[in-house]
Design an enzyme around this catalytic site. Structure first.
Site, PDB file in Angstrom:
ATOM      1  N   ARG A 110       7.954  33.445 -89.723  1.00 48.08           N
ATOM      2  CA  ARG A 110       6.497  32.769 -90.491  1.00 48.08           C
ATOM      3  C   ARG A 110       6.174  31.631 -89.785  1.00 48.08           C
ATOM      4  O   ARG A 110       4.993  31.104 -89.687  1.00 48.08           O
ATOM      5  CB  ARG A 110       6.679  32.896 -91.940  1.00 48.08           C
ATOM      6  CG  ARG A 110       6.783  34.615 -92.438  1.00 48.08           C
ATOM      7  CD  ARG A 110       5.899  34.738 -93.495  1.00 48.08           C
ATOM      8  NE  ARG A 110       5.802  36.319 -93.765  1.00 48.08           N
ATOM      9  CZ  ARG A 110       5.927  36.858 -94.640  1.00 48.08           C
ATOM     10  NH1 ARG A 110       6.108  36.147 -95.751  1.00 48.08           N
ATOM     11  NH2 ARG A 110       5.706  38.200 -94.942  1.00 48.08           N
ATOM     12  N   ASP A 170      31.795  31.484 -94.666  1.00 43.26           N
ATOM     13  CA  ASP A 170      32.904  30.599 -94.544  1.00 43.26           C
ATOM     14  C   ASP A 170      32.779  29.242 -94.891  1.00 43.26           C
ATOM     15  O   ASP A 170      33.728  28.500 -94.918  1.00 43.26           O
ATOM     16  CB  ASP A 170      33.670  30.933 -93.322  1.00 43.26           C
ATOM     17  CG  ASP A 170      34.406  32.410 -93.313  1.00 43.26           C
ATOM     18  OD1 ASP A 170      34.757  32.884 -94.168  1.00 43.26           O
ATOM     19  OD2 ASP A 170      34.455  32.863 -91.946  1.00 43.26           O
ATOM     20  N   ARG A 207      48.843  38.876-117.999  1.00 38.30           N
ATOM     21  CA  ARG A 207      49.580  39.174-116.648  1.00 38.30           C
ATOM     22  C   ARG A 207      49.037  37.961-115.561  1.00 38.30           C
ATOM     23  O   ARG A 207      48.178  37.331-115.895  1.00 38.30           O
ATOM     24  CB  ARG A 207      48.849  40.453-115.973  1.00 38.30           C
ATOM     25  CG  ARG A 207      49.377  41.589-116.295  1.00 38.30           C
ATOM     26  CD  ARG A 207      48.651  42.768-115.958  1.00 38.30           C
ATOM     27  NE  ARG A 207      49.235  44.019-116.154  1.00 38.30           N
ATOM     28  CZ  ARG A 207      48.579  45.079-116.278  1.00 38.30           C
ATOM     29  NH1 ARG A 207      47.346  45.452-116.123  1.00 38.30           N
ATOM     30  NH2 ARG A 207      49.384  46.370-116.567  1.00 38.30           N
ATOM     31  N   LYS A 251      51.893  29.516-121.293  1.00 37.95           N
ATOM     32  CA  LYS A 251      50.597  30.182-120.655  1.00 37.95           C
ATOM     33  C   LYS A 251      51.049  31.495-120.566  1.00 37.95           C
ATOM     34  O   LYS A 251      52.030  32.080-120.082  1.00 37.95           O
ATOM     35  CB  LYS A 251      50.718  29.710-119.414  1.00 37.95           C
ATOM     36  CG  LYS A 251      48.997  29.252-118.812  1.00 37.95           C
ATOM     37  CD  LYS A 251      49.168  28.540-117.542  1.00 37.95           C
ATOM     38  CE  LYS A 251      48.469  27.336-117.476  1.00 37.95           C
ATOM     39  NZ  LYS A 251      46.688  27.635-117.601  1.00 37.95           N
ATOM     40  N   HIS A 308      34.682  42.533 -98.767  1.00 34.64           N
ATOM     41  CA  HIS A 308      33.437  42.587 -98.218  1.00 34.64           C
ATOM     42  C   HIS A 308      32.313  42.270 -99.212  1.00 34.64           C
ATOM     43  O   HIS A 308      31.467  42.045 -98.925  1.00 34.64           O
ATOM     44  CB  HIS A 308      33.231  43.506 -97.160  1.00 34.64           C
ATOM     45  CG  HIS A 308      33.709  43.224 -95.831  1.00 34.64           C
ATOM     46  ND1 HIS A 308      35.243  43.412 -95.884  1.00 34.64           N
ATOM     47  CD2 HIS A 308      33.376  43.023 -94.754  1.00 34.64           C
ATOM     48  CE1 HIS A 308      35.455  43.365 -94.455  1.00 34.64           C
ATOM     49  NE2 HIS A 308      34.372  42.933 -93.868  1.00 34.64           N
TER      50      HIS A 308
HETATM   51  O1  F6P Z   1      33.192  35.100 -91.071  1.00 30.63           O
HETATM   52  C1  F6P Z   1      32.994  35.787 -92.189  1.00 30.63           C
HETATM   53  C2  F6P Z   1      34.265  36.575 -92.442  1.00 30.63           C
HETATM   54  O2  F6P Z   1      33.665  37.279 -93.661  1.00 30.63           O
HETATM   55  C3  F6P Z   1      35.551  35.872 -92.944  1.00 30.63           C
HETATM   56  O3  F6P Z   1      35.581  35.547 -93.935  1.00 30.63           O
HETATM   57  C4  F6P Z   1      36.379  37.109 -92.414  1.00 30.63           C
HETATM   58  O4  F6P Z   1      37.691  36.868 -92.197  1.00 30.63           O
HETATM   59  C5  F6P Z   1      35.738  37.893 -91.542  1.00 30.63           C
HETATM   60  O5  F6P Z   1      34.302  37.652 -91.565  1.00 30.63           O
HETATM   61  C6  F6P Z   1      35.938  39.586 -91.587  1.00 30.63           C
HETATM   62  O6  F6P Z   1      35.063  40.035 -90.591  1.00 30.63           O
HETATM   63  P1  F6P Z   1      34.715  41.426 -90.320  1.00 30.63           P
HETATM   64  O7  F6P Z   1      33.923  41.947 -91.424  1.00 30.63           O
HETATM   65  O8  F6P Z   1      34.454  41.688 -88.826  1.00 30.63           O
HETATM   66  O9  F6P Z   1      36.148  42.274 -90.486  1.00 30.63           O
END
Ligand code: F6P
Length: 321
Positions: free
Chosen positions: A26, A129, A164, A215, A251
């Site tokens: 944009r 990261d 745990r 703890k 992820h």
């Molecule tokens: O660079 C971002 C990241 O999520 C890292 O933290 C992780 O090690 C990597 O990518 C995982 O990569 P991929 O999704 O290709 O396995």
């Protein structure tokens, strides 16, 4: 003179990349530029996966995770022969400059294109990261931290109920930025980062001290680059004879709607990168330092290493006694 820009999101996706694409597209159109979207990162650049974008191409994405331009890991781009093909595509599509939204790998690629073929680009730092230098934070980091924190808060409930110990693995192969921030915010009893020596005995000693003080449950946050969570859990079980569970967050940290902070950063950096380019700036990393846009030459950015603040590790340990 810059008339056409190409926008691309190579490497790992990060929440806020879409917000940055929208900001770039944009702002560019506002200034009368033509915008080409490059699909599937550097692989799409090599393959000529390039299409025109307009104002509507980026509507409804300000709040969407991932990247509408898609991405793939592209190890071929490390080879000059493939970069040469990409340059041919850039020229054939009439692209005068690239707006690259990505991480350290993307930055390295941009630098190579500039040094070998004189391709002009600007890099906008985006990675969960937060390991890109010369910017206080990267687009997506804050969102990933909040996602992990939310998950750990939930795990705390069950950890406390069952009395745990939980080992929770967060992302970060080579650095502990996520682990540190998340561990501090989650009140983790132990934080393990790749920058520190991995010492299972120290972990057990600290857990033992906690148990002796009464703890009932503990959380260990470890970056994926430190060790396998299961190896640590087995060691703890053998040494302390306590109930341990492992959760790998994986992820989920890369997805989801970007946080307010990630969105604001993406809006500001995307727009600034285009405007700086139009003012004659080229081959710069456009980041944010102390609340101000910070512009750094690729060569300097590539020489600089971002390091974790070790005092935060000590603080987290002090507070989670
Ligand atoms: O660079 C971002 C990241 O999520 C890292 O933290 C992780 O090690 C990597 O990518 C995982 O990569 P991929 O999704 O290709 O396995």
């Amino acid at each position: 003179m810059i008339k056409t820009i190409g926008v691309v999101t190579p490497g790992g996706d990060a929440p806020g990349m879409n917000t940055a694409i929208r900001s770039v597209v944009r702002t560019a159109i506002f200034h009368g530029l033509r915008v080409m979207g490059i699909d599937r990162g550097y692989a799409g650049l090599i393959g000529g996966d390039i299409h025109a974008m307009d104002l509507k191409s980026v509507s409804g994405i300000v709040n969407r995770g991932g990247t509408i331009l898609h991405t793939v890991r592209c190890p071929e781009f490390r080879k000059k022969s493939f970069r040469r093909i990409a340059v041919r595509q850039i020229k054939e599509h009439g692209i005068d400059a690239l707006l690259i939204i990505g991480g350290n790998g993307s930055l390295g690629g941009a630098n190579d294109l500039q040094k070998e073929f004189g391709i002009v680009s600007m890099v906008i730092p985006a990675s969960i990261d937060n390991d890109i230098p010369c910017t206080d934070s990267t687009i997506g980091f804050d969102t990933a931290v909040n996602t992990a924190l939310d998950a750990i808060d939930k795990i705390r409930d069950t950890a406390a109920s069952h009395e745990r110990i939980f080992v929770i693995e967060v992302m970060g192969r080579d650095n502990g930025f996520i682990a540190l921030e998340v561990g501090l915010g989650a009140g983790a009893e132990i934080i393990m980062v790749p920058e520190e020596k991995c010492d299972f005995d120290r972990v057990c000693k600290r857990l033992r001290a906690g148990l002796d003080r009464g703890k009932l449950s503990s959380i260990i946050v470890t970056a994926e680059g430190v060790c396998r969570g299961n190896d640590l859990a087995e060691y703890i079980l053998k040494k302390l004879k306590v109930d341990v569970r492992v959760t790998v967050l994986g992820h989920i940290q890369r997805g989801g709607s970007p946080s307010a902070e990630s969105r604001a950063l993406a809006c500001k950096l995307g727009s600034a990168a285009v405007e700086l380019l139009l003012k004659g700036s080229k081959n710069k990393l456009v980041g944010m330092q102390n609340g101000k846009i910070a512009v750094t030459d690729f060569s300097k950015a590539l020489r600089t290493k971002k390091t974790i603040d070790r005092s935060v590790l000590e603080l987290a340990e002090k507070l989670s006694i």
